[in-house]
Scaffold this active site. Sequence first.
Site, PDB file in Angstrom:
ATOM      1  N   LYS A  48     -33.192  40.549 -45.376  1.00  0.00           N
ATOM      2  CA  LYS A  48     -32.364  41.529 -46.056  1.00  0.00           C
ATOM      3  C   LYS A  48     -33.537  42.972 -45.122  1.00  0.00           C
ATOM      4  O   LYS A  48     -32.818  44.498 -45.277  1.00  0.00           O
ATOM      5  CB  LYS A  48     -33.889  41.501 -47.298  1.00  0.00           C
ATOM      6  CG  LYS A  48     -32.950  40.625 -48.095  1.00  0.00           C
ATOM      7  CD  LYS A  48     -33.834  40.741 -49.562  1.00  0.00           C
ATOM      8  CE  LYS A  48     -34.588  39.643 -49.936  1.00  0.00           C
ATOM      9  NZ  LYS A  48     -35.700  39.694 -50.820  1.00  0.00           N
ATOM     10  N   ASP A 108     -39.927  41.451 -32.580  1.00  0.00           N
ATOM     11  CA  ASP A 108     -40.811  41.007 -32.906  1.00  0.00           C
ATOM     12  C   ASP A 108     -41.710  40.200 -31.474  1.00  0.00           C
ATOM     13  O   ASP A 108     -41.462  40.795 -30.451  1.00  0.00           O
ATOM     14  CB  ASP A 108     -42.193  40.887 -34.134  1.00  0.00           C
ATOM     15  CG  ASP A 108     -42.811  39.983 -34.042  1.00  0.00           C
ATOM     16  OD1 ASP A 108     -44.085  40.730 -33.643  1.00  0.00           O
ATOM     17  OD2 ASP A 108     -43.730  39.820 -35.097  1.00  0.00           O
ATOM     18  N   ARG A 170     -40.271  47.443 -49.241  1.00  0.00           N
ATOM     19  CA  ARG A 170     -39.071  47.852 -48.339  1.00  0.00           C
ATOM     20  C   ARG A 170     -38.612  48.935 -48.589  1.00  0.00           C
ATOM     21  O   ARG A 170     -37.511  49.861 -48.255  1.00  0.00           O
ATOM     22  CB  ARG A 170     -38.031  46.850 -48.730  1.00  0.00           C
ATOM     23  CG  ARG A 170     -38.482  45.449 -48.989  1.00  0.00           C
ATOM     24  CD  ARG A 170     -36.939  45.134 -49.154  1.00  0.00           C
ATOM     25  NE  ARG A 170     -36.834  43.184 -49.030  1.00  0.00           N
ATOM     26  CZ  ARG A 170     -37.532  42.086 -47.811  1.00  0.00           C
ATOM     27  NH1 ARG A 170     -37.109  42.715 -46.398  1.00  0.00           N
ATOM     28  NH2 ARG A 170     -37.451  41.034 -47.667  1.00  0.00           N
TER      29      ARG A 170
HETATM   30  P1  5GP Z   1     -39.007  37.679 -34.759  1.00  0.00           P
HETATM   31  O1  5GP Z   1     -38.895  38.290 -33.595  1.00  0.00           O
HETATM   32  O2  5GP Z   1     -40.910  37.625 -34.463  1.00  0.00           O
HETATM   33  O3  5GP Z   1     -38.637  36.149 -34.221  1.00  0.00           O
HETATM   34  O4  5GP Z   1     -38.961  37.906 -36.010  1.00  0.00           O
HETATM   35  C1  5GP Z   1     -38.686  39.313 -36.706  1.00  0.00           C
HETATM   36  C2  5GP Z   1     -38.607  39.275 -37.843  1.00  0.00           C
HETATM   37  O5  5GP Z   1     -40.221  39.250 -38.149  1.00  0.00           O
HETATM   38  C3  5GP Z   1     -38.363  40.794 -38.159  1.00  0.00           C
HETATM   39  O6  5GP Z   1     -36.684  40.817 -38.326  1.00  0.00           O
HETATM   40  C4  5GP Z   1     -39.417  40.658 -39.144  1.00  0.00           C
HETATM   41  O7  5GP Z   1     -38.641  40.021 -40.847  1.00  0.00           O
HETATM   42  C5  5GP Z   1     -40.193  39.708 -39.502  1.00  0.00           C
HETATM   43  N1  5GP Z   1     -41.362  41.142 -38.663  1.00  0.00           N
HETATM   44  C6  5GP Z   1     -41.795  41.103 -37.510  1.00  0.00           C
HETATM   45  N2  5GP Z   1     -42.565  42.384 -37.100  1.00  0.00           N
HETATM   46  C7  5GP Z   1     -42.732  43.162 -38.386  1.00  0.00           C
HETATM   47  C8  5GP Z   1     -43.792  43.706 -39.031  1.00  0.00           C
HETATM   48  O8  5GP Z   1     -44.398  44.509 -38.184  1.00  0.00           O
HETATM   49  N3  5GP Z   1     -43.503  43.702 -40.985  1.00  0.00           N
HETATM   50  C9  5GP Z   1     -42.870  43.065 -40.882  1.00  0.00           C
HETATM   51  N4  5GP Z   1     -42.582  43.789 -42.441  1.00  0.00           N
HETATM   52  N5  5GP Z   1     -41.454  41.954 -41.007  1.00  0.00           N
HETATM   53  C10 5GP Z   1     -41.755  42.600 -39.295  1.00  0.00           C
END
Ligand code: 5GP
Length: 181
Positions: A48, A108, A170
């Site tokens: 989302k 991330d 959000r």
């Molecule tokens: P990754 O790149 O680690 O596989 O995961 C990415 C997902 O982790 C993003 O789409 C998001 O949903 C969540 N995420 C990563 N960093 C953050 C952050 O600083 N804040 C929030 N709210 N979600 C994050």
Amino acid sequence: MQNKIDYEAKIKSILISEEKIKKALKAEGERISREYEGKPLLLVSVLKGAFVFMADLCREITIPCEIAFMCAESYYEGTVSSGKVNITMDLKQDISEYNVIIVEDIVDTGRTLSEVVEIFRSRNPLSLSVVTLLDKPERRVVKFEPDVALFTIPDRFVIGYGLDCGEYYRNLPYIAEYNAE
Ligand code: 5GP
């Protein structure tokens, strides 16, 4: 339900203001409109977190484009995403007829998106690129670079503009740092 005092106390500081976001989106909308003019364009975001970004970015695009959403669950190993993605709501379109832009909220570790990109590539779109609002390169554990990152941020947990903490925040119109204390 969280009370309003606790809710507000968790908003540590504004990292990226509404004005800065608007300006960056306008420029990115202009770039996309120039680059994809005369080409079939499909914007896809994975729900989302990117819903606010998608809604605002698409309104800065002045050429015909289609919009679609997918739902994907990341499997977690403890608190870290494993990169294994299960699609729980898929696209209706055959993307082989489109130039696809994946519109993402944040990169991330890069695990989820690199898996999603693989899934998209296997469907042979005319072209594929990734536009993310935020990038946290310090956190990367897999080799993955978005084509466009509107803002690069340090290793902080952020909320707002579609990004949540426990499903709250959000609806904040800006990006803020979350106060974990
Ligand atoms: P990754 O790149 O680690 O596989 O995961 C990415 C997902 O982790 C993003 O789409 C998001 O949903 C969540 N995420 C990563 N960093 C953050 C952050 O600083 N804040 C929030 N709210 N979600 C994050």
